[in-house]
Design an enzyme around this catalytic site. Structure first.
Site, PDB file in Angstrom:
ATOM      1  CD  GLU A 119      38.243  15.821  58.788  1.00  0.00           C
ATOM      2  OE1 GLU A 119      38.695  16.029  57.658  1.00  0.00           O
ATOM      3  OE2 GLU A 119      38.711  14.951  59.532  1.00  0.00           O
ATOM      4  CG  HIS A 121      40.829  11.792  61.302  1.00  0.00           C
ATOM      5  ND1 HIS A 121      39.666  11.067  61.293  1.00  0.00           N
ATOM      6  CD2 HIS A 121      40.862  12.477  60.142  1.00  0.00           C
ATOM      7  CE1 HIS A 121      39.017  11.310  60.156  1.00  0.00           C
ATOM      8  NE2 HIS A 121      39.734  12.170  59.438  1.00  0.00           N
TER       9      HIS A 121
HETATM   10  P1  13P Z   1      35.748  12.930  53.538  1.00  0.00           P
HETATM   11  O1  13P Z   1      36.419  13.921  52.640  1.00  0.00           O
HETATM   12  O2  13P Z   1      35.590  11.577  52.923  1.00  0.00           O
HETATM   13  O3  13P Z   1      34.484  13.477  54.115  1.00  0.00           O
HETATM   14  O4  13P Z   1      36.727  12.690  54.771  1.00  0.00           O
HETATM   15  C1  13P Z   1      37.174  13.785  55.470  1.00  0.00           C
HETATM   16  C2  13P Z   1      38.249  13.348  56.365  1.00  0.00           C
HETATM   17  O5  13P Z   1      37.995  12.618  57.310  1.00  0.00           O
HETATM   18  C3  13P Z   1      39.609  13.781  56.045  1.00  0.00           C
HETATM   19  O6  13P Z   1      40.452  13.614  57.134  1.00  0.00           O
END
Ligand code: 13P
Length: 258
Positions: free
Chosen positions: A172, A103
């Protein structure tokens, strides 16, 4: 719509077990009443301190069979002197099935290198848990695809095609994560372009056959309004939700729209 993964990354929320119980009771009630006939794989990833309680709730409530448990991190080693760490065998005893790894908050805020992410990924697989591997560029600049390719190569270094196919991969982009200043969601079309870049590295460099590519998720400012746009694409197998996963009404809307 086919079965989609909805992963709730609670991060460091909520602040008490009472709030966590309330959130789960709300999801339980509304899941039964409002999302009937919806096909989704719901994965809840609470902070470590709530894993035990959440595990019991998931196995004894109506959420049993409807939601799985995920952890937000894992120790590099299974046993030994690792102050502050939680091992794979410990997670398994709590009925954890998935582990988030790579992450961006751990990469950029805590300083986890690609090498550490790679070792954790191997530890997760060795414990027969399913990794939710997060990748994504920090900035959308001219070199972002190159950055992404290098990150993928380093993250999956030394893993067999078979092991990679057991993962879930969440694209992400860091700039899209709601807690970052000026964040805004990627568009489904542009997220898909990045997913194709990742797929290319996996097929060309890691020798995965196209039919063995793992499921790809999108994460970054997913909310009740945009979730269905990402989920409507065949190539996007689910969403990784941060902030909106602890806003109970909004999270139910995401499930209803999935
Ligand atoms: P948000 O949905 O708050 O943008 O966060 C995304 C995230 O980091 C999920 O792992």
């Amino acid at each position: 719509m086919t079965n989609k993964y909805i992963v709730a990354n609670w991060k460091m929320s909520p602040t008490s077990i009472a709030e966590a119980e309330d959130l789960l009771a709300y999801i339980d009630e509304h899941l039964q009443n409002e999302t009937e006939n919806k096909e989704h794989s719901l994965i809840i990833c609470p902070p470590f301190v709530f894993l035990d309680d959440v595990s019991k709730i998931l196995s004894t409530s109506r959420l049993s069979g409807q939601a799985e448990l995920g952890a937000q991190d894992i120790a590099l080693a299974d046993f030994g002197a690792w102050t502050g760490e939680i091992s794979g065998p410990m997670l398994k005893r709590l009925n954890v099935k998935y582990v988030i790894v790579g992450h961006s908050e751990r990469r950029w805020k805590i300083g986890e290198s690609d090498e550490v992410v790679n070792k954790k990924l191997k530890t997760i697989l060795a414990n027969e848990l399913t990794p939710i591997v997060c990748v994504g560029e920090r900035e959308r600049n001219n070199n972002f695809q190159e950055f992404l390719k290098n990150q993928i190569k380093a993250t999956f270094a030394g893993l067999s095609a078979d092991d990679i196919s057991k993962c879930l991969i969440a694209y992400e982009p860091v700039w899209a994560i709601s807690s970052n200043p000026g964040a805004y969601p990627d568009t489904p079309e542009s997220a898909l372009e990045s997913i194709f870049v990742i797929q290319e590295v996996l097929t060309v460099n890691c020798k995965l056959e196209t039919r063995n590519l793992p499921p790809f998720l999108y994460g970054g400012s997913v909310n009740a309004t945009n979730a269905k746009d990402f989920l409507s694409l065949n190539e996007i197998a689910g969403v990784l939700v941060g902030g909106a996963s602890v806003r109970k009404e909004e999270f139910i809307q995401i499930l209803k729209n999935s």
